[in-house]
Design an enzyme around this catalytic site. Structure first.
Site, mmCIF file in Angstrom:
data_model
loop_
_atom_site.group_PDB
_atom_site.id
_atom_site.type_symbol
_atom_site.label_atom_id
_atom_site.label_comp_id
_atom_site.label_asym_id
_atom_site.label_seq_id
_atom_site.Cartn_x
_atom_site.Cartn_y
_atom_site.Cartn_z
ATOM 1 N N LYS A 116 0.816 -1.226 0.000
ATOM 2 C CA LYS A 116 0.000 0.000 0.000
ATOM 3 C C LYS A 116 0.847 1.273 0.000
ATOM 4 O O LYS A 116 0.419 2.291 -0.548
ATOM 5 C CB LYS A 116 -0.967 -0.015 1.192
ATOM 6 C CG LYS A 116 -1.880 -1.253 1.261
ATOM 7 C CD LYS A 116 -2.682 -1.490 -0.003
ATOM 8 C CE LYS A 116 -3.237 -2.904 -0.066
ATOM 9 N NZ LYS A 116 -3.766 -3.279 -1.375
ATOM 10 N N LYS A 201 -4.308 11.040 7.728
ATOM 11 C CA LYS A 201 -5.396 11.758 8.372
ATOM 12 C C LYS A 201 -6.623 10.840 8.335
ATOM 13 O O LYS A 201 -6.906 10.228 7.302
ATOM 14 C CB LYS A 201 -5.668 13.047 7.574
ATOM 15 C CG LYS A 201 -6.780 13.887 8.128
ATOM 16 C CD LYS A 201 -6.287 14.776 9.244
ATOM 17 C CE LYS A 201 -7.434 15.563 9.876
ATOM 18 N NZ LYS A 201 -7.019 16.148 11.178
ATOM 19 N N ARG A 291 -7.659 -6.503 -10.036
ATOM 20 C CA ARG A 291 -8.469 -7.638 -10.496
ATOM 21 C C ARG A 291 -9.815 -7.148 -11.022
ATOM 22 O O ARG A 291 -10.171 -5.992 -10.862
ATOM 23 C CB ARG A 291 -8.737 -8.572 -9.306
ATOM 24 C CG ARG A 291 -9.560 -7.861 -8.221
ATOM 25 C CD ARG A 291 -9.999 -8.776 -7.093
ATOM 26 N NE ARG A 291 -10.860 -8.086 -6.168
ATOM 27 C CZ ARG A 291 -10.470 -7.296 -5.179
ATOM 28 N NH1 ARG A 291 -9.172 -7.083 -4.986
ATOM 29 N NH2 ARG A 291 -11.346 -6.706 -4.387
HETATM 30 C C1 MV4 Z 1 -9.552 5.025 5.827
HETATM 31 C C2 MV4 Z 1 -10.695 5.486 6.532
HETATM 32 C C3 MV4 Z 1 -10.675 6.782 6.991
HETATM 33 N N1 MV4 Z 1 -9.591 7.571 6.788
HETATM 34 N N2 MV4 Z 1 -8.504 5.841 5.647
HETATM 35 C C4 MV4 Z 1 -11.025 0.514 5.333
HETATM 36 C C5 MV4 Z 1 -10.663 -0.507 4.318
HETATM 37 C C6 MV4 Z 1 -9.490 0.009 3.612
HETATM 38 N N3 MV4 Z 1 -9.657 -0.231 2.211
HETATM 39 C C7 MV4 Z 1 -9.441 1.459 3.924
HETATM 40 N N4 MV4 Z 1 -10.385 1.706 4.960
HETATM 41 C C8 MV4 Z 1 -10.538 2.926 5.498
HETATM 42 N N5 MV4 Z 1 -9.494 3.785 5.333
HETATM 43 C C9 MV4 Z 1 -8.540 7.078 6.117
HETATM 44 N N6 MV4 Z 1 -7.474 7.879 5.937
HETATM 45 C C10 MV4 Z 1 -11.779 4.618 6.691
HETATM 46 C C11 MV4 Z 1 -11.702 3.326 6.184
HETATM 47 C C12 MV4 Z 1 -12.878 2.500 6.369
HETATM 48 C C13 MV4 Z 1 -13.666 2.109 5.294
HETATM 49 C C14 MV4 Z 1 -13.320 2.420 3.982
HETATM 50 C C15 MV4 Z 1 -14.104 2.018 2.930
HETATM 51 C C16 MV4 Z 1 -15.264 1.296 3.167
HETATM 52 C C17 MV4 Z 1 -15.618 0.962 4.442
HETATM 53 C C18 MV4 Z 1 -14.842 1.353 5.513
HETATM 54 C C19 MV4 Z 1 -15.218 1.031 6.818
HETATM 55 C C20 MV4 Z 1 -14.431 1.415 7.861
HETATM 56 C C21 MV4 Z 1 -13.267 2.151 7.640
#
Ligand code: MV4
Length: 449
Positions: A116, A201, A291
């Site tokens: 990542k 953040k 994918r």
């Molecule tokens: C985040 C976020 C808030 N701020 N990054 C969760 C899965 C991963 N793909 C990235 N995720 C998140 N990253 C920042 N800087 C909140 C999440 C996140 C989330 C993202 C997409 C869909 C559902 C989620 C559920 C919880 C947290």
């Protein structure tokens, strides 16, 4: 074009690939575990090979078994579907070393996007907007605290080898940094054998918006708009739609071009998804998936394209059959994931399907490998079907979804169908006003919870 391809997957996505191949005059080879001898993908393919016992590790993830199945049948290329070996760079390298073609991007692109930090560095350099945060990895707690103070709390600490929600910890204030940093590192180490972490953040209430891209591997690429996949439970998507209710044509054109130009620049080949958090009308890159995704059919519906056909074309060296100018959105599409799970806890519910009836009619697509009398084995993912509806606009798609869910019969196991009947009653779902936290909050006060 290939004469024959092997499908290294099972369930609905294996059928999806076999169907595209058949329309192209390409033969198909199914592979299956001993638990899947009676599975629909085995019946639908032109040929099949048993590749091992029920455990996915010893069958659908067995690289030697899959390579051998190609050699036995003369399959020239492998479509990995999603999950299993679809984002395994080492597998792609081995496929190539055996003179076979992987239907997907290069091992190098998969490797770059799988880490990542490297993914974010790469995208940032290509002009893709990213979440503000650390510049690369953060090696020490002292450094983590310095970055937290600099960008301001709350922050999120993420394992570079994580993704899909694993190995992430939020620090609400400076006081939480020590435990969040150490926990994210420990989870990275134990789950992925990599303790490198980075800091961003923390965005409080974003949507999950992902851009579908497609490249020919020779410097040309297009975007096919966005999908809003914010309705998730424990990082599992349950409802996806395209276009996104919050995305204007101007926003789409702008972020779409940024994404298409980025993947063109790196000679990306095949289907890819660039994931963003979307808050206050701004896009923030988080990850790229290399994918075909489960929810690709909503994009197919509104653009009228066959993404799997394009994947096979590009892998065989043919050009994409469209350019950006050919791609226009027609209407609105919604997908719901039908899982064999018992509500309200979503506990897996494998077993024998006593009756299956798929919905039909205008604007309805049911992708499923179910049939009357089929037994869902307990060894694999609980996704048993995807219901995709297409309408001229969002209200028509919602009405069609309600109608199609009413026609669907899956007897003998518990499913997530009642969840969708409930969700369709909700004002926020009907207005499209939801974010990544909406569903988990809703579940606390619905479904007898
Ligand atoms: C985040 C976020 C808030 N701020 N990054 C969760 C899965 C991963 N793909 C990235 N995720 C998140 N990253 C920042 N800087 C909140 C999440 C996140 C989330 C993202 C997409 C869909 C559902 C989620 C559920 C919880 C947290």
């Amino acid at each position: 074009m290939f004469n024959k391809i092997l499908v290294a997957n099972r369930g609905e996505i294996a059928l999806r690939v076999i169907r595209a191949a058949r329309e192209m005059g390409v033969g198909s080879v199914a592979v299956h575990s001993t638990a899947d001898s009676d599975a629909m993908h085995v019946r639908m393919a032109d040929e099949s090979v048993c590749i091992g016992p029920p455990s996915a590790t010893d069958s659908y993830l067995s690289v030697p078994a899959i390579i051998s199945a190609c050699e036995i049948t003369g399959a020239e290329a492998i479509h990995p579907g999603y999950g299993f070996l679809s984002e395994n760079a080492n597998f792609v390298q081995i496929v190539q070393d055996h003179g076979l073609t992987f239907i997907g991007p290069t091992a190098e692109h998969i490797r770059v996007m799988g880490d990542k930090i490297t993914a974010k560095d790469t995208m940032k350099a290509l002009g893709v907007p990213c979440v503000p945060g650390s510049d690369g990895g953060v090696p020490t707690l002292a450094e983590a605290k310095r970055i937290g103070d600099e960008i301001g709390y709350p922050v999120i600490i993420k394992a570079t080898a994580g993704g899909g929600g694993r190995g992430m910890k939020v620090a609400e204030t400076a006081k939480d940094m020590e435990s969040a940093f150490l926990t994210a590192r420990a989870e990275g180490k134990s789950n992925f054998g990599n303790d490198e972490v980075y800091i961003e953040k923390y965005l409080q209430s974003p949507r999950h918006i992902e851009i579908q891209v497609f490249g020919d591997g020779k410097g040309r690429a297009v975007h096919l708009g966005e999908r809003d996949c914010s309705l998730q439970r424990r990082h599992q998507k349950v409802f996806e739609e395209a276009p996104g209710p919050s995305i204007t044509p101007e926003l789409r054109a702008k972020i779409g071009k940024v994404c298409a130009d980025a993947v063109a620049k790196i000679d990306y080949a095949g289907a890819g998804t660039i994931e963003f958090l979307f808050e206050n009308n701004e896009f923030y890159f988080i990850e790229m998936n290399t994918r075909l995704q489960v929810e690709h059919p909503v994009t197919e519906a509104i653009f009228g394209v066959d993404l799997v056909r394009e994947q096979i074309r590009v892998a065989s060296g043919l050009p994409m059959s469209f350019q950006q100018d050919d791609l226009h959105i027609n209407g609105h599409a919604i997908e719901v994931r039908i899982n064999a799970e018992k509500l309200p806890n979503f506990a897996p519910s494998p077993g024998r399907i006593s009756q299956y009836h798929a919905p039909g009619g205008l604007g309805v697509r049911m992708d499923s490998a179910l049939y009357d009398g089929y037994s869902i084995p307990p060894y694999y993912d609980s996704l048993i079907g995807k219901l995709i509806v297409h309408g001229r606009d969002r209200p028509e798609a919602l009405a069609r979804l309600n109608r199609a869910l009413g026609e669907l019969i899956v007897d003998g196991v518990h499913t997530t169908v009642p969840l969708f009947h409930e969700l369709l009653q909700d004002p926020d779902v009907n207005s499209g006003e939801y974010n990544i936290h909406w569903l988990e909050k809703w579940l606390l006060t619905h479904l007898n919870g």
